[in-house]
Design a protein around this motif. Structure first.
Motif, mmCIF file in Angstrom:
data_model
loop_
_atom_site.group_PDB
_atom_site.id
_atom_site.type_symbol
_atom_site.label_atom_id
_atom_site.label_comp_id
_atom_site.label_asym_id
_atom_site.label_seq_id
_atom_site.Cartn_x
_atom_site.Cartn_y
_atom_site.Cartn_z
ATOM 1 N N LEU A 47 130.080 -9.149 16.829
ATOM 2 C CA LEU A 47 128.986 -9.496 15.577
ATOM 3 C C LEU A 47 128.157 -8.350 15.062
ATOM 4 O O LEU A 47 127.957 -8.329 14.065
ATOM 5 C CB LEU A 47 128.395 -10.912 16.252
ATOM 6 C CG LEU A 47 127.079 -11.204 15.415
ATOM 7 C CD1 LEU A 47 127.878 -11.864 13.937
ATOM 8 C CD2 LEU A 47 126.515 -12.275 16.084
ATOM 9 N N THR A 99 129.920 -5.955 13.093
ATOM 10 C CA THR A 99 130.316 -6.680 11.848
ATOM 11 C C THR A 99 128.877 -6.701 10.919
ATOM 12 O O THR A 99 128.994 -6.062 9.710
ATOM 13 C CB THR A 99 130.639 -7.921 11.958
ATOM 14 O OG1 THR A 99 132.054 -7.958 12.660
ATOM 15 C CG2 THR A 99 131.286 -8.611 10.459
ATOM 16 N N ARG A 134 138.482 -10.823 10.745
ATOM 17 C CA ARG A 134 138.701 -10.935 11.978
ATOM 18 C C ARG A 134 137.908 -11.822 12.774
ATOM 19 O O ARG A 134 138.421 -12.603 13.804
ATOM 20 C CB ARG A 134 138.633 -9.406 12.740
ATOM 21 C CG ARG A 134 138.776 -9.521 14.231
ATOM 22 C CD ARG A 134 138.953 -8.261 14.596
ATOM 23 N NE ARG A 134 139.593 -8.217 16.232
ATOM 24 C CZ ARG A 134 139.017 -7.374 17.051
ATOM 25 N NH1 ARG A 134 138.047 -6.578 17.021
ATOM 26 N NH2 ARG A 134 139.389 -7.433 18.436
ATOM 27 N N SER A 135 136.631 -12.039 12.392
ATOM 28 C CA SER A 135 135.592 -12.888 12.864
ATOM 29 C C SER A 135 135.851 -14.212 11.994
ATOM 30 O O SER A 135 134.868 -15.187 12.401
ATOM 31 C CB SER A 135 134.228 -12.581 12.570
ATOM 32 O OG SER A 135 133.947 -12.402 11.543
ATOM 33 N N ASN A 149 135.560 -15.140 9.128
ATOM 34 C CA ASN A 149 134.511 -15.234 8.156
ATOM 35 C C ASN A 149 135.473 -15.060 6.622
ATOM 36 O O ASN A 149 135.094 -13.838 5.949
ATOM 37 C CB ASN A 149 133.330 -14.341 7.993
ATOM 38 C CG ASN A 149 132.115 -14.844 8.842
ATOM 39 O OD1 ASN A 149 131.372 -15.915 8.332
ATOM 40 N ND2 ASN A 149 132.048 -14.496 10.178
ATOM 41 N N THR A 201 127.583 -16.762 11.687
ATOM 42 C CA THR A 201 127.763 -16.035 13.080
ATOM 43 C C THR A 201 128.894 -16.686 13.987
ATOM 44 O O THR A 201 129.559 -16.024 14.842
ATOM 45 C CB THR A 201 126.548 -16.143 13.684
ATOM 46 O OG1 THR A 201 125.954 -17.357 13.935
ATOM 47 C CG2 THR A 201 125.448 -15.223 13.029
ATOM 48 N N SER A 202 129.169 -17.856 13.567
ATOM 49 C CA SER A 202 130.257 -18.291 14.107
ATOM 50 C C SER A 202 131.144 -19.440 12.956
ATOM 51 O O SER A 202 130.409 -19.798 12.206
ATOM 52 C CB SER A 202 130.045 -19.292 15.273
ATOM 53 O OG SER A 202 129.256 -20.442 15.016
#
Length: 168
Positions: free
Chosen positions: A2, A5, A78-79, A81, A164-165
């Protein structure tokens, strides 16, 4: 991941804002000042500025912006988003095509041609050279200024989509 990113997003935005500001300064002060000067002085000044701009201070913003935007896009993807990733990716493409490539394809060749000009003693001859150069150069500078600003706005929109998630 995080923190990496978020840092990548910040660096991408900073570089993009920097190059937008650089182009914008030419629009609202530098070229107006040169246009108001003796055209012989304007030609010499532009030659000097163009010779000095290729440096390690300028390079990260000019060359690094699309890659920083794309790196942020990849990390965001990748996260999960996805909306943010798309914004950063489109911003990178926008600046790459209409900022960096436009500059390298139009403004730089114009600058290189001007660098070969011997400044004439005659103010009338210099005025013809400067007016032929300045108007076209400024038009393309306005395009790259607008599109680098647009790229920044698109990337900034990606910040507003950032979570963030994925569930947040």
């Amino acid at each position: 991941m995080l923190v990496i990113t978020i840092c990548a997003m910040g660096v991408a935005l900073l570089l993009n804002a920097g190059i937008f500001g650089f182009f914008y300064a030419w629009v609202c002060s530098t070229m107006w000042g040169l246009d108001a000067a003796d055209p012989r002085v304007a030609i010499e000044a532009m030659q000097a500025m163009n010779a000095s701009v290729r440096n390690m201070t300028f390079a990260p913003a000019f060359f690094g912006t699309p890659f920083a935007l794309w790196l942020a896009a990849a990390l965001l993807w990748r996260s999960q988003n996805i909306a943010s990733a798309r914004c950063f990716a489109v911003a990178g493409l926008t600046y790459f095509a209409l900022g960096m490539l436009l500059t390298m394809g139009i403004n730089v060749p114009m600058n290189e041609a001007l660098a070969l000009v011997q400044v004439p003693a005659s103010i009338e001859e210099a005025r013809v050279i400067w007016e032929d150069y300045s108007g076209t150069w400024q038009m393309w500078n306005q395009v790259r200024t607008f599109t680098s600003g647009l790229a920044f706005a698109i990337a900034l929109a990606g910040v507003f989509f950032f979570r963030t998630s994925p569930e947040a």
